[in-house]
Design an enzyme around this catalytic site. Structure first.
Site, PDB file in Angstrom:
ATOM      1  N   ASP A   7       3.338  -4.638 -10.186  1.00 31.83           N
ATOM      2  CA  ASP A   7       2.595  -5.469  -9.738  1.00 31.83           C
ATOM      3  C   ASP A   7       3.531  -5.043  -8.159  1.00 31.83           C
ATOM      4  O   ASP A   7       2.695  -4.998  -6.929  1.00 31.83           O
ATOM      5  CB  ASP A   7       2.162  -6.741  -9.653  1.00 31.83           C
ATOM      6  CG  ASP A   7       1.503  -6.061 -10.694  1.00 31.83           C
ATOM      7  OD1 ASP A   7       0.975  -6.086 -12.173  1.00 31.83           O
ATOM      8  OD2 ASP A   7      -0.419  -6.457 -10.366  1.00 31.83           O
ATOM      9  N   ASP A  30       3.284  -8.148 -14.870  1.00 28.50           N
ATOM     10  CA  ASP A  30       1.946  -8.626 -15.087  1.00 28.50           C
ATOM     11  C   ASP A  30       1.166  -8.790 -16.313  1.00 28.50           C
ATOM     12  O   ASP A  30       0.293  -9.320 -17.106  1.00 28.50           O
ATOM     13  CB  ASP A  30       1.160  -8.766 -14.049  1.00 28.50           C
ATOM     14  CG  ASP A  30       1.660  -9.701 -12.501  1.00 28.50           C
ATOM     15  OD1 ASP A  30       3.189  -9.855 -12.853  1.00 28.50           O
ATOM     16  OD2 ASP A  30       1.418 -10.001 -11.448  1.00 28.50           O
ATOM     17  N   CYS A  88       9.067 -11.147 -11.632  1.00 34.30           N
ATOM     18  CA  CYS A  88       9.256 -11.581 -10.402  1.00 34.30           C
ATOM     19  C   CYS A  88       9.904 -13.639 -11.096  1.00 34.30           C
ATOM     20  O   CYS A  88       8.737 -13.577 -11.344  1.00 34.30           O
ATOM     21  CB  CYS A  88       7.968 -11.572  -9.311  1.00 34.30           C
ATOM     22  SG  CYS A  88       7.736  -9.593  -9.737  1.00 34.30           S
ATOM     23  N   GLU A 118      -4.710  -6.510  -5.464  1.00 37.90           N
ATOM     24  CA  GLU A 118      -3.621  -8.528  -4.981  1.00 37.90           C
ATOM     25  C   GLU A 118      -3.844  -8.408  -3.546  1.00 37.90           C
ATOM     26  O   GLU A 118      -3.287  -7.319  -3.009  1.00 37.90           O
ATOM     27  CB  GLU A 118      -2.803  -8.758  -5.948  1.00 37.90           C
ATOM     28  CG  GLU A 118      -3.052  -8.210  -7.528  1.00 37.90           C
ATOM     29  CD  GLU A 118      -1.623  -9.104  -7.841  1.00 37.90           C
ATOM     30  OE1 GLU A 118      -0.607  -9.441  -7.509  1.00 37.90           O
ATOM     31  OE2 GLU A 118      -1.554  -9.075  -9.204  1.00 37.90           O
ATOM     32  N   SER A 138      -2.150 -12.077  -5.051  1.00 38.68           N
ATOM     33  CA  SER A 138      -0.241 -12.326  -7.488  1.00 38.68           C
ATOM     34  C   SER A 138      -0.284 -13.434  -7.150  1.00 38.68           C
ATOM     35  O   SER A 138      -0.518 -14.876  -6.286  1.00 38.68           O
ATOM     36  CB  SER A 138       0.354 -11.568  -5.857  1.00 38.68           C
ATOM     37  OG  SER A 138       1.519 -11.983  -6.473  1.00 38.68           O
TER      38      SER A 138
END
Ligand code: FES
EC number: 4.2.1.9
Length: 566
Positions: free
Chosen positions: A89, A131, A202, A454, A480
């Site tokens: 992502d 994700d 992340c 996103e 996001s």
């Protein structure tokens, strides 16, 4: 003795290949991959890794899978690693690669389901990091309903540059600063080179950490799975413990149907709200519930948001990173606090074979004198959840807002319509995004995008340009977990289907009210009907391949963007 017990009780599926004479080629091939005669009596566990080299969230997962396999073998089971895909992502945000991100969730679910069912595995362990990996894996587990455990790859450590802690969002926001002339070329490069120091997902309470925390709360991963950073020794230890846990699940025949229940979904969503998690959790838990045969609606998610305060000062809207959570007791400490205050169901079963309440007996306590990441219920960041479901004439079947309270609860402005997220960046560079505007990014929905991209790049660029508290943004795309600001996504019906978002004109007045939970386009019903009569559906952006298939199958965001229901 154990062998006899295993033969008759635990290899419920794999015995079709290892014990029945009608599958000689299968047995021959299992000898070919190195199984012994003794192994033929043992249950077989598929270990699904979303490991691949090109993304920091996934680069270490194949290595973790090997530790999982060691633990499985040591527990008298056969572990067989297989791989499925992932899409980064972070790397696809702001470019057309993002079209494949949400579809990858369903491809992951489909591929794990396919391998485990076709190969007759008795159980499945998923080793996931980014994700869409996490909900995809859980959707597969729910569909298969065989003993299952999810192992999270763990959060990344923070990066550092000139005394500042950095993460992926720092890189996106540096771009906005560059456009606004607020950062030197040298510092821009310094941020880009130092934001991401190595393996892990992340680092804020973005989507991967949100889903890891809430899936742990739902009971499908071992306690602390969401709290150990990717490079922490505890992560390898967790992997080695999976074998014993899986053996227990097999012995008691505990399957996802015992674990994913209405109550455990409520526990998961309660943790999402308390931690200030990503809006993507809405989409993914709608889909997980459907895979488990449980009806979950947007209104039920709103009801949880109404009663759960937002407590954690984590990025993107807050100060701390997921790596900081372990020091204060991790997600189990937060769960224990919520449970002690009557906000979690303690009687839900988990993959330890124990209930949530039994697991939490061993969890540490939050110390409100020494830690400042999680606030007490008496002093929350916001008294109710940050995720709000808005409806109104601009989103008749719902939309999802992320309202932390820091942005205010009401925004009234004029529409600045962008047909693609790249138009926001162009408009910012030309100084055309002005205070008081509601930026409308449309044709970004599950079909129109396709893939419901996103909007981290435009929201980060708006933040970086210093307009974060002066403009709002609405879209039929997603956000996001890294997005912050006054934002409303998942606007349904989407523009591609002729939803009202397709009918907005530049300069129209729009009100976003998080108190009344309304998203209003201030035009008359007659004007709305007139515009609708003039609207023509665009041609599908893709007709072939994965995205063509996705456009034909995907349901609305208000139904979790599922692809496996007629
Ligand atoms: Fe994988 Fe952000 S890119 S979690």
């Amino acid at each position: 003795m154990i062998t006899e017990q295993l033969t008759t009780e635990l290899n419920r599926f794999s015995r079709t290949l290892t014990q029945e004479i009608s599958n000689p080629a299968a047995k021959a091939m299992l000898y070919g991959v190195g199984l012994s005669e003794d192994d033929m009596q043992k249950p077989q566990i598929g270990i699904a890794s979303t490991g691949y080299e090109g993304n920091t969230c996934n680069m270490h997962l194949n290595g973790l899978s090997v530790y999982v396999k060691q633990g499985i073998q040591a527990s008298g089971l056969v572990g067989l690693i297989f791989n499925t895909i992932g899409v980064s992502d972070g790397m696809t945000n702001g470019n057309d690669g993002m079209r494949y991100s949400l579809p990858s969730r369903d491809l992951i679910a489909d591929s794990i389901e396919s391998v485990v069912a076709a190969q007759w595995y008795d159980g499945v362990v998923t080793v996931v990091g980014c994700d869409k990996n996490l909900p995809g894996a859980v959707m597969a587990m729910a569909r298969l309903d065989r003993p299952s455990i999810m192992v999270y790859g763990g959060t990344i450590r923070s990066g550092h540059y000139k005394g500042q802690k950095l993460d992926i969002v720092s890189a996106f926001e540096a771009l906005g600063k560059k456009y606004a002339g607020n950062i030197s070329d040298e510092d821009y490069e310094g941020v880009i080179k130092n934001s991401i120091p190595g393996a892990g997902a992340c680092g804020g309470m973005y989507t991967a950490n949100t889903m890891a925390s809430s899936i742990e709360a739902m009971g499908l991963s071992l306690p602390f799975s969401s709290s150990y950073p990717a490079t922490h020794a505890g992560k390898q230890e967790e992997c080695k413990k999976i074998g014993a846990a899986m053996r227990l699940l097999l012995e008691r025949n505990i399957t996802p149907a015992d674990i994913i229940t209405r109550k455990s979904l409520e526990n998961a969503l309660t943790v999402v709200m308390a931690l200030g998690g990503s809006t993507n959790a809405v989409l993914h838990f709608l889909a997980i519930a459907r895979a488990a045969g449980i009806t979950l609606t947007l209104d039920e998610i709103q009801a949880i948001s109404d009663k759960v305060p937002f407590l954690a000062d984590l990025k993107p809207s807050g100060k701390y990173y997921m790596e900081d959570m372990l020091e204060i007791g991790g997600v189990p400490a937060v769960m224990k606090y919520l449970y002690q205050n009557g906000m979690l169901h303690g009687d839900c079963l988990t993959v330890t074979g124990k209930t949530v309440a039994e697991n939490l007996e061993e969890a540490p306590d939050l110390n409100f004198d020494t830690q400042h990441i999680v606030r007490p219920l008496s002093n929350p960041i916001k008294p109710t959840g940050h995720i709000q479901i808005l409806r109104g004439n601009l989103a008749p079947t719902g939309s999802v807002a992320k309202i932390t309270g820091k942005e205010g609860l009401h925004f009234d402005g004029t529409a600045k319509v962008c047909e693609h997220e790249s138009e926001v960046i162009d408009a910012l560079q030309k100084g055309e995004i002005l205070p008081g505007q509601v930026v409308v990014i449309r044709n970004a929905g599950p079909k129109g995008g396709p893939g419901m991209s996103e909007m981290l790049k435009p929201t980060s660029a708006i933040m970086g340009a210093g307009l974060g508290d002066k403009v709002a943004l609405i879209t039929d795309g997603r956000f996001s977990g890294g997005t912050h600001g006054f934002v409303v996504g998942h606007v349904t019906p989407e523009a591609f289907d002729g939803g009202p978002i397709a009918l907005v004109h530049n300069g129209d007045r729009i009100t976003i009210d998080a108190t009344t939970r309304e998203l209003t386009l201030h035009i008359s019903d007659e004007e709305m009907a007139q515009r609708k009569s003039e609207w023509q559906q665009p041609a599908p952006p893709f007709t072939k391949g994965v995205l063509g298939k996705y456009i034909r199958n995907v349901k609305s965001a208000s139904e979790g963007c599922v692809t496996d229901e007629a």
